[in-house]
Design an enzyme around this catalytic site. Structure first.
Site, PDB file in Angstrom:
ATOM      1  N   GLY A   1      -0.762  -9.074  -2.912  1.00  0.00           N
ATOM      2  CA  GLY A   1      -0.449 -10.383  -2.335  1.00  0.00           C
ATOM      3  C   GLY A   1       0.135 -11.307  -3.389  1.00  0.00           C
TER       4      GLY A   1
ATOM      5  N   ASP B   1       0.432   1.866   8.564  1.00  0.00           N
ATOM      6  CA  ASP B   1       0.061   1.014   9.712  1.00  0.00           C
ATOM      7  C   ASP B   1       1.124   1.058  10.825  1.00  0.00           C
ATOM      8  OD1 ASP B   1      -1.952   0.302   7.986  1.00  0.00           O
ATOM      9  OD2 ASP B   1      -1.056  -1.603   7.411  1.00  0.00           O
TER      10      ASP B   1
ATOM     11  N   GLY C   1       0.833  -1.208   0.000  1.00  0.00           N
ATOM     12  CA  GLY C   1       0.000   0.000   0.000  1.00  0.00           C
ATOM     13  C   GLY C   1       0.862   1.249   0.000  1.00  0.00           C
TER      14      GLY C   1
ATOM     15  N   MET D   1      -7.763   2.883   9.295  1.00  0.00           N
ATOM     16  CA  MET D   1      -7.021   1.713   8.788  1.00  0.00           C
ATOM     17  C   MET D   1      -5.996   1.247   9.822  1.00  0.00           C
ATOM     18  SD  MET D   1      -6.328   2.425   4.779  1.00  0.00           S
ATOM     19  CE  MET D   1      -7.561   2.040   3.535  1.00  0.00           C
TER      20      MET D   1
HETATM   21  O1  F6P Z   1      -1.286  -1.707   4.789  1.00  0.00           O
HETATM   22  C1  F6P Z   1      -1.748  -0.468   4.435  1.00  0.00           C
HETATM   23  C2  F6P Z   1      -3.236  -0.464   4.289  1.00  0.00           C
HETATM   24  O2  F6P Z   1      -3.635   0.855   3.986  1.00  0.00           O
HETATM   25  C3  F6P Z   1      -4.003  -1.016   5.476  1.00  0.00           C
HETATM   26  O3  F6P Z   1      -4.117  -0.098   6.527  1.00  0.00           O
HETATM   27  C4  F6P Z   1      -5.314  -1.364   4.821  1.00  0.00           C
HETATM   28  O4  F6P Z   1      -5.981  -2.393   5.542  1.00  0.00           O
HETATM   29  C5  F6P Z   1      -4.891  -1.871   3.481  1.00  0.00           C
HETATM   30  O5  F6P Z   1      -3.638  -1.282   3.199  1.00  0.00           O
HETATM   31  C6  F6P Z   1      -5.863  -1.525   2.379  1.00  0.00           C
HETATM   32  O6  F6P Z   1      -5.428  -2.139   1.219  1.00  0.00           O
HETATM   33  P1  F6P Z   1      -5.980  -1.820  -0.234  1.00  0.00           P
HETATM   34  O7  F6P Z   1      -5.250  -0.611  -0.726  1.00  0.00           O
HETATM   35  O8  F6P Z   1      -5.659  -3.027  -1.003  1.00  0.00           O
HETATM   36  O9  F6P Z   1      -7.453  -1.542  -0.106  1.00  0.00           O
END
Ligand code: F6P
Length: 359
Positions: free
Chosen positions: A81, A137, A14, A179
């Protein structure tokens, strides 16, 4: 002096604010050493997919431009992932791409997950790697801070303030979902700095009765509004972590607990009307604040210094105010860094009268 002539840099996972500052810092320090810097597009994909996707980054085309100070990732990032069983195949393509480009080393801006995956690829294909921790995070282990956390805290704290003004006007209790995945750092820090009444994080169990008791105490004090901060990774009373989306390999992405709590609390407690705001991806934006600009710059300089000293398989970090580095092996073994429930952040919240769960 090292034998390095050409390095790659990529952002993985992210995005967050401060990535471009770090990229710019790496370009500046590497250029002074006479190295070429290649920016790899879209995480590892720029090296694993054909045709390769990358560009040479220079002072002129990057560091001297407004891009260097903006939020987001100029290079693009990937938060999808990886399917179990695919690691070796992707590692082989990654190695092929790195060889085609003639890279001597790679700088990886990533969180705990990316550090593990990239360490695997780089070890497998014999490419030197230096990690730079970044994530809103703040759950990357061993380092006290990761790039992006400070700006996200600023965005969240500002959101608490904005929501409080409407809460005050309408005499409501407002739930704000933040988040953080399975770690409560972002919610806790923003709640403490923002002066919330309740803060729920994955590391501490809570009860609906506990939240209601706090809301009643707020009412009894004469205040007619309340602020409840919830971290997306907390569980329902049934022990479920809610999910609002999936990534490209089908893993759940957290989200939805704020709306859920709005509904169950509204059923049980009529003292306040309750509304919920899910901050969502706004938390990943925001102009990089001083703390992140400084951290990104220090980490970039350290990464280049370490590469020049011939170091590999380490992640830069900051511990008790000192810029340092850690073996990637130890970073991966340590796993996600959660909130220390004995830390003074939790204690301070309690001392200030916040309900932080059953602790
Ligand atoms: O790890 C960073 C983060 O922003 C988390 O806080 C959140 O759960 C996740 O990524 C969201 O991921 P995506 O951008 O795939 O929605």
């Amino acid at each position: 002096m090292s034998e390095i002539k050409k390095i790659g840099i990529l952002t993985s996972g992210g995005d967050c604010s401060g990535l471009n500052v770090a990229i710019s810092g790496v370009i500046k320090a590497a250029t002074l050493k006479g190295w070429k810097v290649y920016g790899i597009h879209n995480g590892t994909e720029g090296l694993t997919e054909q045709p390769l996707s990358y560009e040479e980054l220079t002072l002129r085309n990057f560091s001297d431009t407004p891009w260097a100070k903006t939020a987001g990732s100029y290079l693009g990032s990937l938060n999808k992932g990886i399917k179990p069983g695919m690691m070796d195949e992707v590692a082989a393509r990654f190695g092929q791409g790195a060889r085609e480009l003639g890279l001597d080393a790679i700088v990886v801006l990533g969180g705990d997950g990316s550090m593990g995956v990239l360490k695997y690829y780089c070890t497998k294909v014999g490419l030197k790697m230096i990690g730079i921790p970044k994530t809103i995070d703040n759950d990357t282990p061993l380092t006290d801070l990761s790039i992006g956390f400070d700006t996200a805290c600023q965005v969240c704290m500002d959101a608490v303030d904005s929501i409080e003004s409407t809460a005050r006007s309408h005499h409501r209790a407002m739930i704000i979902e933040m988040m953080g995945r399975d770690a409560g750092h972002l919610a806790l820090r923003s709640a403490v700095a923002g002066g919330a009444d309740v803060c729920l994080i994955p590391e501490i169990d809570y009860t609906l009765e506990g939240i209601i008791a706090k809301l009643e105490a707020v009412k009894a004090s004469g205040r007619t509004h309340a602020i409840i901060v919830v971290s997306e990774g907390i569980k329902t009373e049934k022990g479920e972590v809610l999910s609002a989306a999936k990534n490209l390999v089908g893993e759940k992405v957290h989200g939805g607990i704020g709306d859920y709590l709005t509904s169950v609390l509204s059923e049980k407690y009529k003292g306040f009307q309750i509304r919920c705001t899910r901050l969502g991806h706004i938390q990943r934006g925001g102009h990089p604040v001083y703390g992140d600009r400084m951290l990104a710059t220090l980490f970039a300089a350290k990464a280049v210094e370490l590469l020049d000293q011939g170091k590999t398989n380490v992640m830069v970090g900051i511990k008790e105010g000192k810029v340092s580095y850690f073996e990637l092996e130890d970073v991966v073994a340590a796993g996600t860094k959660n909130v220390d429930v004995n830390s003074f952040y939790v204690k301070a919240a309690q001392l200030l009268g916040m309900y932080v769960g059953e602790i």
